[in-house]
Motif scaffolding. Structure first.
Motif, PDB file in Angstrom:
ATOM      1  N   ALA A  42     -13.381  -4.179   4.323  1.00  0.00           N
ATOM      2  CA  ALA A  42     -13.307  -4.895   5.282  1.00  0.00           C
ATOM      3  C   ALA A  42     -12.272  -4.642   6.342  1.00  0.00           C
ATOM      4  O   ALA A  42     -12.063  -5.410   7.479  1.00  0.00           O
ATOM      5  CB  ALA A  42     -13.029  -6.323   4.677  1.00  0.00           C
ATOM      6  N   SER A  43     -11.423  -3.773   6.074  1.00  0.00           N
ATOM      7  CA  SER A  43     -10.585  -3.187   7.111  1.00  0.00           C
ATOM      8  C   SER A  43      -9.926  -1.708   6.681  1.00  0.00           C
ATOM      9  O   SER A  43     -10.311  -1.519   5.366  1.00  0.00           O
ATOM     10  CB  SER A  43      -9.365  -4.029   7.459  1.00  0.00           C
ATOM     11  N   PRO A  44      -9.859  -0.792   7.382  1.00  0.00           N
ATOM     12  CA  PRO A  44      -9.509   0.529   7.045  1.00  0.00           C
ATOM     13  C   PRO A  44      -8.276   0.596   5.852  1.00  0.00           C
ATOM     14  O   PRO A  44      -7.495  -0.243   6.342  1.00  0.00           O
ATOM     15  CB  PRO A  44      -9.124   1.206   8.238  1.00  0.00           C
ATOM     16  N   VAL A  45      -8.268   1.576   4.959  1.00  0.00           N
ATOM     17  CA  VAL A  45      -7.176   1.458   4.017  1.00  0.00           C
ATOM     18  C   VAL A  45      -6.284   2.651   4.638  1.00  0.00           C
ATOM     19  O   VAL A  45      -6.347   3.581   5.058  1.00  0.00           O
ATOM     20  CB  VAL A  45      -7.596   1.966   2.620  1.00  0.00           C
ATOM     21  N   LEU A  46      -4.985   2.316   4.585  1.00  0.00           N
ATOM     22  CA  LEU A  46      -3.607   2.941   4.752  1.00  0.00           C
ATOM     23  C   LEU A  46      -3.189   3.628   3.603  1.00  0.00           C
ATOM     24  O   LEU A  46      -2.782   2.735   3.050  1.00  0.00           O
ATOM     25  CB  LEU A  46      -2.822   2.179   5.989  1.00  0.00           C
ATOM     26  N   LEU A  47      -2.989   4.734   3.455  1.00  0.00           N
ATOM     27  CA  LEU A  47      -2.356   5.565   2.260  1.00  0.00           C
ATOM     28  C   LEU A  47      -1.153   6.456   2.837  1.00  0.00           C
ATOM     29  O   LEU A  47      -1.521   7.383   3.681  1.00  0.00           O
ATOM     30  CB  LEU A  47      -3.258   6.124   1.526  1.00  0.00           C
ATOM     31  N   LYS A  48      -0.080   6.259   2.295  1.00  0.00           N
ATOM     32  CA  LYS A  48       0.944   6.966   2.812  1.00  0.00           C
ATOM     33  C   LYS A  48       1.739   7.477   1.426  1.00  0.00           C
ATOM     34  O   LYS A  48       1.900   6.727   0.448  1.00  0.00           O
ATOM     35  CB  LYS A  48       1.993   6.211   3.506  1.00  0.00           C
ATOM     36  N   ILE A  49       2.327   8.621   1.502  1.00  0.00           N
ATOM     37  CA  ILE A  49       3.215   9.049   0.444  1.00  0.00           C
ATOM     38  C   ILE A  49       4.374   9.934   1.064  1.00  0.00           C
ATOM     39  O   ILE A  49       4.092  10.392   2.043  1.00  0.00           O
ATOM     40  CB  ILE A  49       2.463  10.073  -0.487  1.00  0.00           C
ATOM     41  N   LYS A  50       5.391   9.943   0.494  1.00  0.00           N
ATOM     42  CA  LYS A  50       6.568  10.761   0.834  1.00  0.00           C
ATOM     43  C   LYS A  50       6.453  12.225   0.356  1.00  0.00           C
ATOM     44  O   LYS A  50       6.341  12.212  -0.798  1.00  0.00           O
ATOM     45  CB  LYS A  50       7.871  10.051   0.416  1.00  0.00           C
ATOM     46  N   ALA A  51       6.432  13.146   1.283  1.00  0.00           N
ATOM     47  CA  ALA A  51       6.372  14.437   0.829  1.00  0.00           C
ATOM     48  C   ALA A  51       7.527  15.212   1.662  1.00  0.00           C
ATOM     49  O   ALA A  51       7.488  15.387   2.884  1.00  0.00           O
ATOM     50  CB  ALA A  51       5.197  15.180   1.029  1.00  0.00           C
ATOM     51  N   GLU A  52       8.488  15.951   1.077  1.00  0.00           N
ATOM     52  CA  GLU A  52       9.329  16.715   1.433  1.00  0.00           C
ATOM     53  C   GLU A  52      10.407  15.773   2.658  1.00  0.00           C
ATOM     54  O   GLU A  52      10.162  16.399   3.842  1.00  0.00           O
ATOM     55  CB  GLU A  52       9.161  17.917   1.971  1.00  0.00           C
ATOM     56  N   ASP A  53      10.688  14.561   2.140  1.00  0.00           N
ATOM     57  CA  ASP A  53      11.464  13.876   3.294  1.00  0.00           C
ATOM     58  C   ASP A  53      10.595  13.468   4.546  1.00  0.00           C
ATOM     59  O   ASP A  53      11.059  13.145   5.722  1.00  0.00           O
ATOM     60  CB  ASP A  53      12.759  14.669   3.739  1.00  0.00           C
ATOM     61  N   LYS A  54       9.348  13.737   4.356  1.00  0.00           N
ATOM     62  CA  LYS A  54       8.261  12.947   5.389  1.00  0.00           C
ATOM     63  C   LYS A  54       7.374  12.445   5.042  1.00  0.00           C
ATOM     64  O   LYS A  54       6.840  12.548   3.816  1.00  0.00           O
ATOM     65  CB  LYS A  54       7.672  14.529   5.942  1.00  0.00           C
ATOM     66  N   ILE A  55       6.621  11.607   5.755  1.00  0.00           N
ATOM     67  CA  ILE A  55       5.728  10.712   5.308  1.00  0.00           C
ATOM     68  C   ILE A  55       4.513  11.308   5.680  1.00  0.00           C
ATOM     69  O   ILE A  55       4.021  11.614   6.890  1.00  0.00           O
ATOM     70  CB  ILE A  55       5.816   9.360   6.210  1.00  0.00           C
ATOM     71  N   ARG A  56       3.464  11.319   4.738  1.00  0.00           N
ATOM     72  CA  ARG A  56       2.246  12.014   4.830  1.00  0.00           C
ATOM     73  C   ARG A  56       1.027  10.922   4.710  1.00  0.00           C
ATOM     74  O   ARG A  56       1.210  10.064   3.840  1.00  0.00           O
ATOM     75  CB  ARG A  56       2.129  13.006   3.710  1.00  0.00           C
ATOM     76  N   HIS A  57       0.255  10.672   5.838  1.00  0.00           N
ATOM     77  CA  HIS A  57      -0.893  10.150   5.668  1.00  0.00           C
ATOM     78  C   HIS A  57      -2.044  10.545   5.097  1.00  0.00           C
ATOM     79  O   HIS A  57      -2.541  11.816   5.291  1.00  0.00           O
ATOM     80  CB  HIS A  57      -1.285   9.585   7.276  1.00  0.00           C
ATOM     81  N   THR A  80      -6.207   6.335   8.986  1.00  0.00           N
ATOM     82  CA  THR A  80      -7.024   5.500   7.792  1.00  0.00           C
ATOM     83  C   THR A  80      -8.158   6.048   7.444  1.00  0.00           C
ATOM     84  O   THR A  80      -8.978   6.785   8.035  1.00  0.00           O
ATOM     85  CB  THR A  80      -6.962   3.913   8.480  1.00  0.00           C
ATOM     86  N   SER A  81      -8.750   5.306   6.274  1.00  0.00           N
ATOM     87  CA  SER A  81     -10.228   5.693   6.137  1.00  0.00           C
ATOM     88  C   SER A  81     -11.028   4.601   5.937  1.00  0.00           C
ATOM     89  O   SER A  81     -10.481   3.414   5.395  1.00  0.00           O
ATOM     90  CB  SER A  81      -9.892   6.313   4.532  1.00  0.00           C
ATOM     91  N   LEU A  82     -12.189   4.789   5.921  1.00  0.00           N
ATOM     92  CA  LEU A  82     -13.106   3.725   5.574  1.00  0.00           C
ATOM     93  C   LEU A  82     -14.311   4.387   4.763  1.00  0.00           C
ATOM     94  O   LEU A  82     -14.894   5.208   5.133  1.00  0.00           O
ATOM     95  CB  LEU A  82     -13.748   3.239   6.909  1.00  0.00           C
ATOM     96  N   ALA A  83     -14.630   3.797   3.619  1.00  0.00           N
ATOM     97  CA  ALA A  83     -15.711   4.383   2.584  1.00  0.00           C
ATOM     98  C   ALA A  83     -15.817   3.321   1.693  1.00  0.00           C
ATOM     99  O   ALA A  83     -15.121   2.363   1.316  1.00  0.00           O
ATOM    100  CB  ALA A  83     -15.399   5.486   2.297  1.00  0.00           C
TER     101      ALA A  83
END
Length: 219
Positions: free
Chosen positions: A115-130, A185-188
């Motif tokens: 019902a709204s797009p999913v935002l998924l983030k992880i920290k990789a090598e001191d950077k934020i990866r979407h 973000t992703s929608l599925a």
């Protein structure tokens, strides 16, 4: 628990970036002195459903609505009280009806739309990866994200998993700007496997990161 909020038609065109306006009215209804502020994963809410788009923005129809979910009945009751005291939102929109829905009796495997797009983030090598559904590890990272949330809520994460629904080809990535920051973000359609308690947790609190600002609600 969830509340479904039916909305009046807008008097001014609603900007495409209305998400932050929606966050503002929910915070207004919760109240400035509520302990929920500053805590993550306490509730989720959808984007407005059944809208029509123009070049300038969006308009609401006779059946437009959005919903708010939380495992905390007390929080939902606080929001209801806030709405009844001040149903005004933005662009001339106001809440015209409130419908309460208790947590359904979920099975061990349930299919959902977003019902709204999913935002998924992880920290990789001191950077934020979407992370989006275009990444091979999307399902794994999304599952692990929810497992951590379950454990933080002192619920079991054993046997829990989230997968993309293989019975449909619908897949969409969306760049969403929130307060000037672009988010991938992703929608599925998805399938959630787990206990009734685990699935209820996601149904109320949403998927991924930043559910408290309108990402990751499921229907």
């Amino acid at each position: 628990m969830r509340i479904y909020l039916r909305l009046s038609r807008n008097q001014k065109v609603i900007p495409f970036t209305y998400q932050e306006l929606l966050v503002g009215v929910i915070h207004k209804w919760i109240g400035s002195d509520n302990v929920i502020h500053g805590k993550s994963g306490q509730y989720s809410f959808s984007w407005i459903q059944n809208t029509s788009a123009t070049k300038e923005g969006i308009n609401l129809g006779y059946n437009s609505y959005f919903f708010v979910g939380s495992l905390s009945d007390a929080l939902i009751k606080t929001i209801i009280k806030g709405i009844r005291e001040n149903p005004e939102m933005f662009c001339g929109v106001k809440v015209t009806d409130i419908q309460i829905k208790n947590i359904p009796d979920f099975g061990k495997s349930e299919r959902f739309l977003m019902a709204s797009p999913v935002l998924l983030k992880i920290k990789a090598e001191d950077k934020i990866r979407h992370v989006t559904l275009l990444d091979k590890d999307f399902e794994e990272i999304l599952t692990n994200n929810l497992k951590r949330k379950l454990e933080k809520a002192e619920l079991s994460s054993e046997g829990f998993s989230i997968t993309l629904n293989p019975d449909t080809d619908y897949r969409k990535t969306k760049l969403v700007t929130y307060k000037g920051i672009e988010n991938k973000t992703s929608l599925a359609p998805i399938i959630i496997n787990g206990t009734q308690e685990q699935i209820a947790f996601v149904w109320c609190n949403g998927l991924g990161n930043s559910t408290g600002i309108g990402f990751g609600a499921i229907k």
